[in-house]
Design a protein around this motif. Structure first.
Motif, PDB file in Angstrom:
ATOM      1  N   GLY A 185       0.798  -1.225   0.000  1.00  0.00           N
ATOM      2  CA  GLY A 185       0.000   0.000   0.000  1.00  0.00           C
ATOM      3  C   GLY A 185       0.829   1.272   0.000  1.00  0.00           C
ATOM      4  O   GLY A 185       0.299   2.356   0.271  1.00  0.00           O
ATOM      5  N   THR A 186       2.115   1.168  -0.318  1.00  0.00           N
ATOM      6  CA  THR A 186       2.990   2.340  -0.334  1.00  0.00           C
ATOM      7  C   THR A 186       3.029   2.954  -1.735  1.00  0.00           C
ATOM      8  O   THR A 186       3.182   2.240  -2.728  1.00  0.00           O
ATOM      9  CB  THR A 186       4.416   1.967   0.095  1.00  0.00           C
ATOM     10  N   GLU A 187       2.897   4.281  -1.787  1.00  0.00           N
ATOM     11  CA  GLU A 187       2.995   5.007  -3.055  1.00  0.00           C
ATOM     12  C   GLU A 187       4.181   5.958  -3.023  1.00  0.00           C
ATOM     13  O   GLU A 187       4.378   6.692  -2.055  1.00  0.00           O
ATOM     14  CB  GLU A 187       1.737   5.839  -3.314  1.00  0.00           C
ATOM     15  N   PHE A 188       4.945   5.970  -4.114  1.00  0.00           N
ATOM     16  CA  PHE A 188       5.940   7.005  -4.337  1.00  0.00           C
ATOM     17  C   PHE A 188       5.797   7.489  -5.770  1.00  0.00           C
ATOM     18  O   PHE A 188       5.932   6.713  -6.712  1.00  0.00           O
ATOM     19  CB  PHE A 188       7.366   6.518  -4.100  1.00  0.00           C
ATOM     20  N   THR A 189       5.500   8.759  -5.920  1.00  0.00           N
ATOM     21  CA  THR A 189       5.293   9.364  -7.237  1.00  0.00           C
ATOM     22  C   THR A 189       6.191  10.582  -7.366  1.00  0.00           C
ATOM     23  O   THR A 189       6.334  11.361  -6.414  1.00  0.00           O
ATOM     24  CB  THR A 189       3.825   9.789  -7.424  1.00  0.00           C
ATOM     25  N   ILE A 190       6.768  10.751  -8.557  1.00  0.00           N
ATOM     26  CA  ILE A 190       7.612  11.917  -8.825  1.00  0.00           C
ATOM     27  C   ILE A 190       7.303  12.436 -10.225  1.00  0.00           C
ATOM     28  O   ILE A 190       7.124  11.661 -11.171  1.00  0.00           O
ATOM     29  CB  ILE A 190       9.104  11.579  -8.663  1.00  0.00           C
ATOM     30  N   PHE A 191       7.182  13.759 -10.346  1.00  0.00           N
ATOM     31  CA  PHE A 191       6.993  14.439 -11.624  1.00  0.00           C
ATOM     32  C   PHE A 191       8.113  15.450 -11.812  1.00  0.00           C
ATOM     33  O   PHE A 191       8.406  16.232 -10.901  1.00  0.00           O
ATOM     34  CB  PHE A 191       5.658  15.184 -11.664  1.00  0.00           C
ATOM     35  N   GLY A 192       8.712  15.443 -12.988  1.00  0.00           N
ATOM     36  CA  GLY A 192       9.670  16.477 -13.359  1.00  0.00           C
ATOM     37  C   GLY A 192       9.200  17.155 -14.629  1.00  0.00           C
ATOM     38  O   GLY A 192       8.638  16.504 -15.518  1.00  0.00           O
ATOM     39  N   GLY A 193       9.417  18.470 -14.725  1.00  0.00           N
ATOM     40  CA  GLY A 193       8.955  19.189 -15.898  1.00  0.00           C
ATOM     41  C   GLY A 193       9.855  20.354 -16.256  1.00  0.00           C
ATOM     42  O   GLY A 193      10.578  20.894 -15.405  1.00  0.00           O
ATOM     43  N   PHE A 194       9.790  20.741 -17.528  1.00  0.00           N
ATOM     44  CA  PHE A 194      10.518  21.907 -18.022  1.00  0.00           C
ATOM     45  C   PHE A 194       9.540  22.747 -18.813  1.00  0.00           C
ATOM     46  O   PHE A 194       8.956  22.281 -19.796  1.00  0.00           O
ATOM     47  CB  PHE A 194      11.699  21.481 -18.889  1.00  0.00           C
ATOM     48  N   ALA A 195       9.338  24.007 -18.379  1.00  0.00           N
ATOM     49  CA  ALA A 195       8.303  24.871 -18.943  1.00  0.00           C
ATOM     50  C   ALA A 195       8.918  26.088 -19.626  1.00  0.00           C
ATOM     51  O   ALA A 195       9.855  26.699 -19.101  1.00  0.00           O
ATOM     52  CB  ALA A 195       7.336  25.324 -17.850  1.00  0.00           C
ATOM     53  N   VAL A 196       8.374  26.425 -20.793  1.00  0.00           N
ATOM     54  CA  VAL A 196       8.774  27.628 -21.519  1.00  0.00           C
ATOM     55  C   VAL A 196       7.522  28.457 -21.800  1.00  0.00           C
ATOM     56  O   VAL A 196       6.437  27.910 -22.021  1.00  0.00           O
ATOM     57  CB  VAL A 196       9.519  27.298 -22.830  1.00  0.00           C
ATOM     58  N   SER A 197       7.670  29.775 -21.798  1.00  0.00           N
ATOM     59  CA  SER A 197       6.555  30.688 -22.015  1.00  0.00           C
ATOM     60  C   SER A 197       6.834  31.598 -23.201  1.00  0.00           C
ATOM     61  O   SER A 197       7.991  31.864 -23.546  1.00  0.00           O
ATOM     62  CB  SER A 197       6.313  31.547 -20.759  1.00  0.00           C
ATOM     63  N   THR A 198       5.758  32.099 -23.801  1.00  0.00           N
ATOM     64  CA  THR A 198       5.892  33.097 -24.852  1.00  0.00           C
ATOM     65  C   THR A 198       5.876  34.490 -24.230  1.00  0.00           C
ATOM     66  O   THR A 198       5.695  34.656 -23.019  1.00  0.00           O
ATOM     67  CB  THR A 198       4.757  32.963 -25.879  1.00  0.00           C
ATOM     68  N   ASN A 199       6.044  35.507 -25.062  1.00  0.00           N
ATOM     69  CA  ASN A 199       6.123  36.891 -24.602  1.00  0.00           C
ATOM     70  C   ASN A 199       4.742  37.449 -24.275  1.00  0.00           C
ATOM     71  O   ASN A 199       3.761  37.176 -24.971  1.00  0.00           O
ATOM     72  CB  ASN A 199       6.796  37.748 -25.683  1.00  0.00           C
ATOM     73  N   ASP A 200       4.646  38.228 -23.190  1.00  0.00           N
ATOM     74  CA  ASP A 200       3.452  39.012 -22.901  1.00  0.00           C
ATOM     75  C   ASP A 200       3.505  40.249 -23.789  1.00  0.00           C
ATOM     76  O   ASP A 200       4.294  41.168 -23.546  1.00  0.00           O
ATOM     77  CB  ASP A 200       3.427  39.400 -21.416  1.00  0.00           C
ATOM     78  N   SER A 201       2.661  40.287 -24.823  1.00  0.00           N
ATOM     79  CA  SER A 201       2.735  41.363 -25.811  1.00  0.00           C
ATOM     80  C   SER A 201       2.294  42.714 -25.252  1.00  0.00           C
ATOM     81  O   SER A 201       2.697  43.761 -25.753  1.00  0.00           O
ATOM     82  CB  SER A 201       1.872  41.004 -27.031  1.00  0.00           C
ATOM     83  N   ALA A 202       1.481  42.700 -24.183  1.00  0.00           N
ATOM     84  CA  ALA A 202       0.999  43.963 -23.621  1.00  0.00           C
ATOM     85  C   ALA A 202       2.093  44.700 -22.860  1.00  0.00           C
ATOM     86  O   ALA A 202       2.150  45.930 -22.870  1.00  0.00           O
ATOM     87  CB  ALA A 202      -0.195  43.709 -22.708  1.00  0.00           C
ATOM     88  N   THR A 203       2.968  43.954 -22.188  1.00  0.00           N
ATOM     89  CA  THR A 203       4.022  44.568 -21.374  1.00  0.00           C
ATOM     90  C   THR A 203       5.424  44.296 -21.908  1.00  0.00           C
ATOM     91  O   THR A 203       6.391  44.783 -21.330  1.00  0.00           O
ATOM     92  CB  THR A 203       3.939  44.045 -19.922  1.00  0.00           C
TER      93      THR A 203
END
Length: 305
Positions: A185-203
């Motif tokens: 009944g033991t759980e071990f979960t791991i998530f890894g991620g790499f995120a990229v964003s676009t430009n905020d055109s207003a600022t």
């Protein structure tokens, strides 16, 4: 100085962290809902950009409720179940801060002409969806790559502190690994991620790239033949790998860091026709740099048919 515009980006600590965030390994529909509350602040010693404004002594409260629809296809891809999902969030945002009356003054507005401003907004926020997710199941181990996308559908206005949307896209590539022992009944979960964003055109503000890591360790106990309850700990680590850029990044491009850890409680109920899950967790931020600092509270529920 700020790591990401507004002291926080599209990555939400706790969104991907445990077994219930692994996409299904059986075909069919799933419905989900969640409620998030965040309360954070930053003192007078730091200045953050908010919608084109320079702000200090910030206090922010954010509530978010969402509905999600997930579908897992019957045909497999290289032995993996393929899943797509869509989530529509609604947010309530309240921000109070000391704002510079002369936005040309930087890097600090302390000691310059300022005024205290309170601002609030609510509405449909930026919709997020998963166009691609695969689940390979090897006994007690599940391997789950995903692509998570945030679209700029929420309302956004330059020159205000509170906005339902962020006014840019975000693309997050994730890999989840979850081990759940059906014997102990033991759980071990791991998530890894790499995120990229676009430009905020207003600022003209471009958030830097982000690496994030979340993990959950839980022990499940049987309440009945069909119901398990799990108690454990959840943590997250956020690190901005590149600095903010663009003409709007007048405070510079210092990278942000965020670390949090807290308890998690999970309930899983299975029947021949559907599986139901419920989860509640608290994630206090124990270390922050160039970001708001506060507490995350999550309540999640879902049913898979």
């Amino acid at each position: 100085m700020s790591g990401e515009e507004g002291g926080a980006g599209d990555y939400i600590p706790g969104l991907y962290a445990s077994l219930i965030n692994i996409t299904p390994n059986k075909p069919g529909f799933a419905l989900g809902t969640g409620y998030l509350f965040y309360s954070g602040s930053v003192g007078t010693g730091a200045t953050l950009p908010f919608g084109g404004l320079l702000a200090a002594n910030i206090k922010a409260d954010v509530s978010l409720a969402d509905l999600s629809l997930t579908y897992t296809f019957r045909p497999t891809i290289l032995g993996a179940h393929y899943t797509v999902s869509l989530s529509i969030p609604y947010v309530w945002v309240d921000v109070e801060a000391k704002v510079s009356l002369n936005p040309r003054l930087f890097p600090s507005i302390i000691g310059n002409r300022t005024k205290t401003v309170s601002d609030g907004a609510n509405g449909i926020s930026d919709i997020f969806f998963v166009p691609f997710a695969l689940n390979w199941t090897f006994g007690d181990l599940q391997v789950n790559p995903q692509v998570f996308v945030v679209a700029p559908t929420g309302d956004y206005q330059k020159g205000v502190l509170a906005n339902p949307g962020k006014n840019h896209w975000m693309f997050d590539t994730l890999l989840g690994l979850s081990y759940f022992s059906h014997k102990t009944g033991t759980e071990f979960t791991i998530f890894g991620g790499f995120a990229v964003s676009t430009n905020d055109s207003a600022t003209d503000y471009h958030n830097g790239n982000v690496f994030h890591l979340e993990a959950t360790l839980q022990q499940y106990l049987p309440l009945s033949k069909q119901t398990l309850i799990g108690v454990g700990v959840n943590e997250f680590y956020y690190q901005q790998e590149s600095g903010d850029s663009g003409k709007g990044a007048r405070l510079g491009g210092l990278e942000g860091t965020d670390v949090g850890v807290g308890p998690v409680l999970t309930l899983i109920h299975t029947t021949p026709k559907c599986n139901f899950s419920f989860q509640a967790k608290w994630l206090p931020e124990v270390y922050t740099k160039n970001r708001l600092s506060g507490n995350w509270v999550w309540v999640l529920a879902g049913v898979q048919f």
